[in-house]
Design an enzyme around this catalytic site. Structure first.
Site, PDB file in Angstrom:
ATOM      1  N   GLU A  90       0.824  -1.204   0.000  1.00  0.00           N
ATOM      2  CA  GLU A  90       0.000   0.000   0.000  1.00  0.00           C
ATOM      3  C   GLU A  90       0.859   1.254   0.000  1.00  0.00           C
ATOM      4  O   GLU A  90       2.027   1.242   0.392  1.00  0.00           O
ATOM      5  CB  GLU A  90      -0.942   0.001   1.194  1.00  0.00           C
ATOM      6  CG  GLU A  90      -0.234  -0.057   2.515  1.00  0.00           C
ATOM      7  CD  GLU A  90      -1.216  -0.160   3.674  1.00  0.00           C
ATOM      8  OE1 GLU A  90      -2.306  -0.723   3.493  1.00  0.00           O
ATOM      9  OE2 GLU A  90      -0.881   0.331   4.741  1.00  0.00           O
ATOM     10  N   CYS A 103       3.330   8.565   0.732  1.00  0.00           N
ATOM     11  CA  CYS A 103       3.999   7.652   1.662  1.00  0.00           C
ATOM     12  C   CYS A 103       4.074   6.291   0.971  1.00  0.00           C
ATOM     13  O   CYS A 103       3.050   5.715   0.620  1.00  0.00           O
ATOM     14  CB  CYS A 103       3.173   7.572   2.951  1.00  0.00           C
ATOM     15  SG  CYS A 103       3.752   6.307   4.095  1.00  0.00           S
ATOM     16  N   CYS A 110       7.340  -6.973   6.575  1.00  0.00           N
ATOM     17  CA  CYS A 110       8.512  -6.432   7.263  1.00  0.00           C
ATOM     18  C   CYS A 110       9.013  -7.456   8.262  1.00  0.00           C
ATOM     19  O   CYS A 110       8.226  -8.176   8.868  1.00  0.00           O
ATOM     20  CB  CYS A 110       8.150  -5.137   7.989  1.00  0.00           C
ATOM     21  SG  CYS A 110       9.588  -4.320   8.730  1.00  0.00           S
ATOM     22  N   CYS A 114       8.139  -4.927  15.069  1.00  0.00           N
ATOM     23  CA  CYS A 114       7.780  -3.946  16.101  1.00  0.00           C
ATOM     24  C   CYS A 114       6.401  -4.292  16.672  1.00  0.00           C
ATOM     25  O   CYS A 114       5.461  -4.574  15.935  1.00  0.00           O
ATOM     26  CB  CYS A 114       7.790  -2.530  15.520  1.00  0.00           C
ATOM     27  SG  CYS A 114       9.397  -2.039  14.868  1.00  0.00           S
ATOM     28  N   CYS A 117       3.114  -2.371  15.447  1.00  0.00           N
ATOM     29  CA  CYS A 117       2.926  -2.110  14.016  1.00  0.00           C
ATOM     30  C   CYS A 117       2.101  -3.199  13.333  1.00  0.00           C
ATOM     31  O   CYS A 117       2.327  -4.393  13.547  1.00  0.00           O
ATOM     32  CB  CYS A 117       4.297  -1.991  13.354  1.00  0.00           C
ATOM     33  SG  CYS A 117       4.214  -1.773  11.576  1.00  0.00           S
ATOM     34  N   CYS A 330       0.180   2.571   8.930  1.00  0.00           N
ATOM     35  CA  CYS A 330       1.059   1.520   8.450  1.00  0.00           C
ATOM     36  C   CYS A 330       0.430   0.120   8.398  1.00  0.00           C
ATOM     37  O   CYS A 330       0.147  -0.484   9.426  1.00  0.00           O
ATOM     38  CB  CYS A 330       2.252   1.521   9.411  1.00  0.00           C
ATOM     39  SG  CYS A 330       3.561   0.429   8.996  1.00  0.00           S
TER      40      CYS A 330
HETATM   41  N1  SAH Z   1      10.450   0.581   8.902  1.00  0.00           N
HETATM   42  C1  SAH Z   1      10.556   2.018   8.941  1.00  0.00           C
HETATM   43  C2  SAH Z   1       9.486   2.751   8.152  1.00  0.00           C
HETATM   44  C3  SAH Z   1       8.068   2.254   8.207  1.00  0.00           C
HETATM   45  S1  SAH Z   1       7.044   2.675   9.578  1.00  0.00           S
HETATM   46  C4  SAH Z   1      10.601   2.502  10.358  1.00  0.00           C
HETATM   47  O1  SAH Z   1      10.479   1.676  11.257  1.00  0.00           O
HETATM   48  O2  SAH Z   1      10.812   3.685  10.579  1.00  0.00           O
HETATM   49  C5  SAH Z   1       6.911   4.428   9.626  1.00  0.00           C
HETATM   50  C6  SAH Z   1       6.704   4.954  11.049  1.00  0.00           C
HETATM   51  O3  SAH Z   1       5.402   4.584  11.546  1.00  0.00           O
HETATM   52  C7  SAH Z   1       7.724   4.386  12.046  1.00  0.00           C
HETATM   53  O4  SAH Z   1       8.170   5.400  12.898  1.00  0.00           O
HETATM   54  C8  SAH Z   1       6.876   3.373  12.794  1.00  0.00           C
HETATM   55  O5  SAH Z   1       7.432   3.050  14.048  1.00  0.00           O
HETATM   56  C9  SAH Z   1       5.535   4.073  12.864  1.00  0.00           C
HETATM   57  N2  SAH Z   1       4.396   3.228  13.210  1.00  0.00           N
HETATM   58  C10 SAH Z   1       4.245   1.909  13.047  1.00  0.00           C
HETATM   59  N3  SAH Z   1       3.061   1.493  13.546  1.00  0.00           N
HETATM   60  C11 SAH Z   1       2.443   2.583  14.022  1.00  0.00           C
HETATM   61  C12 SAH Z   1       1.198   2.801  14.676  1.00  0.00           C
HETATM   62  N4  SAH Z   1       0.339   1.825  14.896  1.00  0.00           N
HETATM   63  N5  SAH Z   1       0.900   4.070  15.038  1.00  0.00           N
HETATM   64  C13 SAH Z   1       1.771   5.096  14.784  1.00  0.00           C
HETATM   65  N6  SAH Z   1       2.948   4.949  14.177  1.00  0.00           N
HETATM   66  C14 SAH Z   1       3.296   3.703  13.807  1.00  0.00           C
END
Ligand code: SAH
Length: 342
Positions: A90, A103, A110, A114, A117, A330
């Site tokens: 997406e 974006c 991935c 995390c 996420c 995300c």
């Molecule tokens: N892998 C990269 C980029 C993708 S995520 C990274 O980790 O930076 C982009 C941003 O969105 C990251 O800062 C990530 O931690 C954040 N993110 C992921 N899940 C989220 C959520 N549920 N709410 C808010 N931000 C989130």
């Protein structure tokens, strides 16, 4: 094999020469794909028919397909794209008063895992090619009918685990699509060796680092990569990046209620980043279903956290949140579509 989008000007030129055509054909082809968003060689009416017929074999033109588009009341549009092998990613169109941002995803799924996420829950499937990443921007530019000024690598995937293709895509976006490097942000979970490697390329892009916690224990609890690289190693890598590139780094800090949003976390964060050429971008948790049951802090807690940082002299920004009504966070769209199918 080189494909379009994805091929550099030099790669297009090689194909053109192989076909015994004059060099300026490379410029024409590049403009059709990267400026006008052509989907078929047959659209390239200033190329001779014989060339249009010979090109697909040597330089296939493959564009992404839109599977689904969801439009928010605030103008945000989230797209689900199908890749040539059927995989899905997406990307999101974000219109602001002064710019239009996209974006994009850098991987299918991935591997970072995390805890907060949505993409993490899908696991990792594969890297995207430079051409696929560029196509996310081209396709959205075309469908929105607006020139895209900014690109952020904040969709699905970890860009620094796909470093070579990400760099190639940045250069294509810059040189061929015409987007300024300073308007491109690559966001990383904090892959320390890759930050040093990226610095050597001396791009003028913005590096955003997902810090999300000021201590090793807490960071490792919410981000498995925190077990591999210590917070201090990440800060050192960030400092190196700013020194080598002359660019400010952004530390992203996701706020999870009661987990990392207390004033003492803010004080520790301020101590960590003090003296770095940086800003801290606060991101209140975008509610998705996670095993830990994280919740989003209310505005008063966010404001309290912000105040501590500002009083310590840290530059703080807060993400303008868009597309809440279409779950533009995300990984959410793909997850919902996958669940609906299952
Ligand atoms: N892998 C990269 C980029 C993708 S995520 C990274 O980790 O930076 C982009 C941003 O969105 C990251 O800062 C990530 O931690 C954040 N993110 C992921 N899940 C989220 C959520 N549920 N709410 C808010 N931000 C989130």
């Amino acid at each position: 094999m080189t494909v379009l989008p994805g091929a550099t000007r030099e790669e297009i030129l090689q194909v053109v020469r192989t076909l015994g055509q004059p060099d300026y054909r490379a410029q024409q082809i590049a403009e059709w794909v990267y400026r006008k968003g052509a989907r078929l060689y047959d659209e390239m009416t200033n190329l001779p028919l014989s060339l249009r017929q010979a090109l697909p074999e040597l330089l296939p033109l493959r564009r992404l397909e839109v599977v689904r588009a969801q439009r928010s009341v605030d103008g945000t549009v989230k797209y689900l794209f199908a890749l040539a092998d059927g995989e899905r990613v997406e990307a999101v169109f974000l219109p602001y008063d002064d710019r239009t941002s996209v974006c994009i995803s850098s991987q299918v799924g991935c591997a970072a895992g995390c805890r907060f996420c949505a993409t993490a829950q899908m696991g990792f499937t594969r890297n995207l090619t430079a051409g696929e990443m560029v196509d996310e921007v081209l396709s959205i530019q075309q469908m929105s009918g607006q020139r895209i000024s900014h690109v952020v690598y904040m969709g699905m995937g970890e860009p620094l685990w796909n470093l070579q293709e990400v760099i190639k895509s940045v250069l294509l976006l810059n040189r061929e699509v015409g987007i300024s490097q300073r308007h491109i942000t690559v966001s990383t979970v904090g892959v320390v060796p890759a930050i040093y490697e990226l610095a050597q390329h001396r791009l003028q892009i913005t590096l955003a680092i997902s810090l999300h916690a000021p201590s090793d224990d807490l960071r490792a609890r919410i981000m498995p990569v925190g077990r591999k690289w210590k917070v201090q190693e990440l800060i050192d890598a960030a400092r190196h990046y700013t020194e080598v590139t002359g660019r400010k780094v952004t530390f992203e800090y996701l706020l999870l209620r009661g987990v990392n949003d207390e004033p003492h976390h803010a004080h520790a964060l301020a101590r960590l980043v003090k003296g770095l050429v940086c800003n801290v971008n606060l991101i209140p948790f975008n509610q998705v279903e996670t095993p830990d049951g994280f919740t989003r802090p209310e505005p008063s807690r966010v404001a309290r956290f912000r105040r501590v940082l500002e009083e310590a002299g840290i530059t703080v920004t807060q993400r303008v949140e868009k597309g809440h009504d279409i779950s533009a966070a995300c990984g959410q769209l793909k997850l919902e579509t996958a669940r609906a199918r299952a």
